[in-house]
Design a protein around this motif. Structure first.
Motif, PDB file in Angstrom:
ATOM      1  N   LYS A  46       0.829  -1.209   0.000  1.00 45.77           N
ATOM      2  CA  LYS A  46       0.000   0.000   0.000  1.00 45.77           C
ATOM      3  C   LYS A  46       0.861   1.255   0.000  1.00 45.77           C
ATOM      4  O   LYS A  46       1.530   1.530  -0.972  1.00 45.77           O
ATOM      5  CB  LYS A  46      -1.001  -0.027   1.140  1.00 45.77           C
ATOM      6  N   ALA A  47       0.893   2.007   1.102  1.00 41.25           N
ATOM      7  CA  ALA A  47       1.600   3.291   1.120  1.00 41.25           C
ATOM      8  C   ALA A  47       2.961   3.204   1.806  1.00 41.25           C
ATOM      9  O   ALA A  47       3.415   4.157   2.428  1.00 41.25           O
ATOM     10  CB  ALA A  47       0.735   4.348   1.794  1.00 41.25           C
ATOM     11  N   GLU A  48       3.618   2.049   1.710  1.00 38.26           N
ATOM     12  CA  GLU A  48       4.951   1.949   2.276  1.00 38.26           C
ATOM     13  C   GLU A  48       5.779   0.897   1.546  1.00 38.26           C
ATOM     14  O   GLU A  48       5.255  -0.032   0.944  1.00 38.26           O
ATOM     15  CB  GLU A  48       4.915   1.653   3.772  1.00 38.26           C
ATOM     16  N   ILE A  49       7.068   1.102   1.618  1.00 32.06           N
ATOM     17  CA  ILE A  49       8.033   0.139   1.105  1.00 32.06           C
ATOM     18  C   ILE A  49       8.509  -0.674   2.304  1.00 32.06           C
ATOM     19  O   ILE A  49       8.869  -0.110   3.335  1.00 32.06           O
ATOM     20  CB  ILE A  49       9.237   0.854   0.450  1.00 32.06           C
ATOM     21  N   ILE A  50       8.497  -1.990   2.177  1.00 32.17           N
ATOM     22  CA  ILE A  50       8.968  -2.877   3.235  1.00 32.17           C
ATOM     23  C   ILE A  50      10.270  -3.519   2.752  1.00 32.17           C
ATOM     24  O   ILE A  50      10.313  -4.100   1.670  1.00 32.17           O
ATOM     25  CB  ILE A  50       7.948  -3.990   3.551  1.00 32.17           C
ATOM     26  N   ILE A  51      11.319  -3.391   3.568  1.00 31.99           N
ATOM     27  CA  ILE A  51      12.609  -3.984   3.231  1.00 31.99           C
ATOM     28  C   ILE A  51      12.963  -4.990   4.317  1.00 31.99           C
ATOM     29  O   ILE A  51      12.959  -4.660   5.503  1.00 31.99           O
ATOM     30  CB  ILE A  51      13.709  -2.913   3.126  1.00 31.99           C
ATOM     31  N   THR A  52      13.226  -6.219   3.912  1.00 30.34           N
ATOM     32  CA  THR A  52      13.704  -7.247   4.830  1.00 30.34           C
ATOM     33  C   THR A  52      15.063  -7.709   4.327  1.00 30.34           C
ATOM     34  O   THR A  52      15.400  -7.514   3.160  1.00 30.34           O
ATOM     35  CB  THR A  52      12.736  -8.444   4.907  1.00 30.34           C
ATOM     36  N   GLN A  53      15.834  -8.307   5.209  1.00 30.62           N
ATOM     37  CA  GLN A  53      17.133  -8.802   4.766  1.00 30.62           C
ATOM     38  C   GLN A  53      17.310 -10.251   5.153  1.00 30.62           C
ATOM     39  O   GLN A  53      16.696 -10.754   6.086  1.00 30.62           O
ATOM     40  CB  GLN A  53      18.281  -7.950   5.285  1.00 30.62           C
ATOM     41  N   SER A  54      18.151 -10.903   4.397  1.00 27.86           N
ATOM     42  CA  SER A  54      18.469 -12.296   4.612  1.00 27.86           C
ATOM     43  C   SER A  54      19.907 -12.510   4.169  1.00 27.86           C
ATOM     44  O   SER A  54      20.483 -11.669   3.478  1.00 27.86           O
ATOM     45  CB  SER A  54      17.517 -13.157   3.771  1.00 27.86           C
ATOM     46  N   ARG A  55      20.465 -13.620   4.562  1.00 25.39           N
ATOM     47  CA  ARG A  55      21.793 -13.979   4.068  1.00 25.39           C
ATOM     48  C   ARG A  55      21.640 -14.491   2.646  1.00 25.39           C
ATOM     49  O   ARG A  55      20.806 -15.348   2.369  1.00 25.39           O
ATOM     50  CB  ARG A  55      22.399 -15.055   4.955  1.00 25.39           C
ATOM     51  N   PHE A  56      22.427 -13.937   1.721  1.00 27.20           N
ATOM     52  CA  PHE A  56      22.378 -14.378   0.328  1.00 27.20           C
ATOM     53  C   PHE A  56      22.932 -15.791   0.254  1.00 27.20           C
ATOM     54  O   PHE A  56      24.064 -16.057   0.635  1.00 27.20           O
ATOM     55  CB  PHE A  56      23.201 -13.438  -0.558  1.00 27.20           C
ATOM     56  N   HIS A  57      22.101 -16.700  -0.188  1.00 26.24           N
ATOM     57  CA  HIS A  57      22.445 -18.118  -0.221  1.00 26.24           C
ATOM     58  C   HIS A  57      21.525 -18.769  -1.236  1.00 26.24           C
ATOM     59  O   HIS A  57      20.519 -18.184  -1.634  1.00 26.24           O
ATOM     60  CB  HIS A  57      22.224 -18.697   1.190  1.00 26.24           C
ATOM     61  N   SER A  58      21.823 -19.977  -1.628  1.00 26.41           N
ATOM     62  CA  SER A  58      20.975 -20.651  -2.616  1.00 26.41           C
ATOM     63  C   SER A  58      19.546 -20.827  -2.114  1.00 26.41           C
ATOM     64  O   SER A  58      18.624 -20.993  -2.904  1.00 26.41           O
ATOM     65  CB  SER A  58      21.571 -22.007  -2.998  1.00 26.41           C
ATOM     66  N   THR A  59      19.339 -20.768  -0.796  1.00 28.43           N
ATOM     67  CA  THR A  59      17.993 -20.916  -0.238  1.00 28.43           C
ATOM     68  C   THR A  59      17.309 -19.568   0.014  1.00 28.43           C
ATOM     69  O   THR A  59      16.209 -19.531   0.551  1.00 28.43           O
ATOM     70  CB  THR A  59      18.047 -21.693   1.090  1.00 28.43           C
ATOM     71  N   PHE A  61      15.672 -17.555  -1.730  1.00 32.01           N
ATOM     72  CA  PHE A  61      14.387 -17.298  -2.376  1.00 32.01           C
ATOM     73  C   PHE A  61      13.317 -18.307  -1.968  1.00 32.01           C
ATOM     74  O   PHE A  61      12.217 -18.288  -2.486  1.00 32.01           O
ATOM     75  CB  PHE A  61      14.567 -17.269  -3.897  1.00 32.01           C
ATOM     76  N   ASN A  62      13.639 -19.174  -1.025  1.00 36.65           N
ATOM     77  CA  ASN A  62      12.678 -20.125  -0.494  1.00 36.65           C
ATOM     78  C   ASN A  62      12.317 -19.670   0.919  1.00 36.65           C
ATOM     79  O   ASN A  62      13.143 -19.727   1.829  1.00 36.65           O
ATOM     80  CB  ASN A  62      13.294 -21.533  -0.476  1.00 36.65           C
ATOM     81  N   ASP A  63      11.077 -19.210   1.106  1.00 34.25           N
ATOM     82  CA  ASP A  63      10.662 -18.658   2.399  1.00 34.25           C
ATOM     83  C   ASP A  63      10.888 -19.620   3.561  1.00 34.25           C
ATOM     84  O   ASP A  63      11.207 -19.206   4.668  1.00 34.25           O
ATOM     85  CB  ASP A  63       9.188 -18.246   2.364  1.00 34.25           C
ATOM     86  N   ILE A  68      17.059 -16.014   8.123  1.00 36.91           N
ATOM     87  CA  ILE A  68      16.666 -14.676   8.576  1.00 36.91           C
ATOM     88  C   ILE A  68      17.353 -14.297   9.884  1.00 36.91           C
ATOM     89  O   ILE A  68      17.132 -13.219  10.415  1.00 36.91           O
ATOM     90  CB  ILE A  68      15.133 -14.552   8.736  1.00 36.91           C
ATOM     91  N   ASP A  69      18.187 -15.197  10.407  1.00 38.65           N
ATOM     92  CA  ASP A  69      18.874 -14.916  11.667  1.00 38.65           C
ATOM     93  C   ASP A  69      20.188 -14.166  11.475  1.00 38.65           C
ATOM     94  O   ASP A  69      20.638 -13.468  12.374  1.00 38.65           O
ATOM     95  CB  ASP A  69      19.134 -16.212  12.428  1.00 38.65           C
ATOM     96  N   THR A  70      20.826 -14.333  10.328  1.00 41.02           N
ATOM     97  CA  THR A  70      22.072 -13.630  10.051  1.00 41.02           C
ATOM     98  C   THR A  70      21.718 -12.287   9.429  1.00 41.02           C
ATOM     99  O   THR A  70      21.174 -12.230   8.331  1.00 41.02           O
ATOM    100  CB  THR A  70      22.962 -14.437   9.085  1.00 41.02           C
ATOM    101  N   ARG A  71      21.984 -11.206  10.164  1.00 41.55           N
ATOM    102  CA  ARG A  71      21.654  -9.867   9.665  1.00 41.55           C
ATOM    103  C   ARG A  71      22.810  -8.925   9.940  1.00 41.55           C
ATOM    104  O   ARG A  71      23.591  -9.118  10.861  1.00 41.55           O
ATOM    105  CB  ARG A  71      20.376  -9.357  10.327  1.00 41.55           C
ATOM    106  N   TRP A  72      22.888  -7.896   9.127  1.00 45.85           N
ATOM    107  CA  TRP A  72      23.941  -6.894   9.221  1.00 45.85           C
ATOM    108  C   TRP A  72      23.327  -5.514   9.409  1.00 45.85           C
ATOM    109  O   TRP A  72      22.183  -5.283   9.031  1.00 45.85           O
ATOM    110  CB  TRP A  72      24.759  -6.858   7.933  1.00 45.85           C
TER     111      TRP A  72
END
Length: 132
Positions: A46-59, A61-63, A68-72
């Protein structure tokens, strides 16, 4: 004289460029000691952009398998309707939101591709044409 180590490097950079900034020390430690690279998932709700982060890995793109525990802590530069802004995505936050009008264009300026990648869940949203 001798070999330096990571902590010596962190201490030097912080003293020379940032005084005694504990936030910058923490950010450097995250980037040096945590494995991998961050990927930012950008979606429009709707009226906002949501940004989440994850560790870039082969997985990434699989929810169900996404790390989601490794964050910077990531300094983010972004543009809304041609106006540049900045924010910090802190490692303790699961997501950040940026208010935006329905017809606004949005993009993340990613000048440090070696630090993180950006994935727009709907690429048309960059142009403000995501049908919302």
């Amino acid at each position: 004289f001798g070999n330096g180590d990571s902590e010596m490097m962190i201490g030097y950079f912080v003293r020379e460029f940032y005084g005694d900034n504990k936030t910058f020390q923490k950010m450097l430690r995250e980037w040096i000691y945590q494995p991998g690279k961050a990927i930012l998932f950008v979606s429009r709700e709707k009226a906002e952009i949501i940004i989440t982060q994850s560790r870039f890995h082969s997985t990434a793109f699989n929810d169900e398998l996404r790390d989601i525990d490794t964050r910077w802590t990531i300094p983010i530069s972004y543009t809304v309707n041609g106006i540049r802004n900045s924010s910090a995505f802190r490692s303790r936050d699961h997501s950040i939101s940026i208010p935006i009008n329905d017809n606004s264009s949005f993009s993340i300026d990613a000048p440090y591709g070696q630090l993180y990648s950006v994935y727009f869940t709907n690429p048309r949203m960059i142009l403000g044409d995501d049908g919302k």
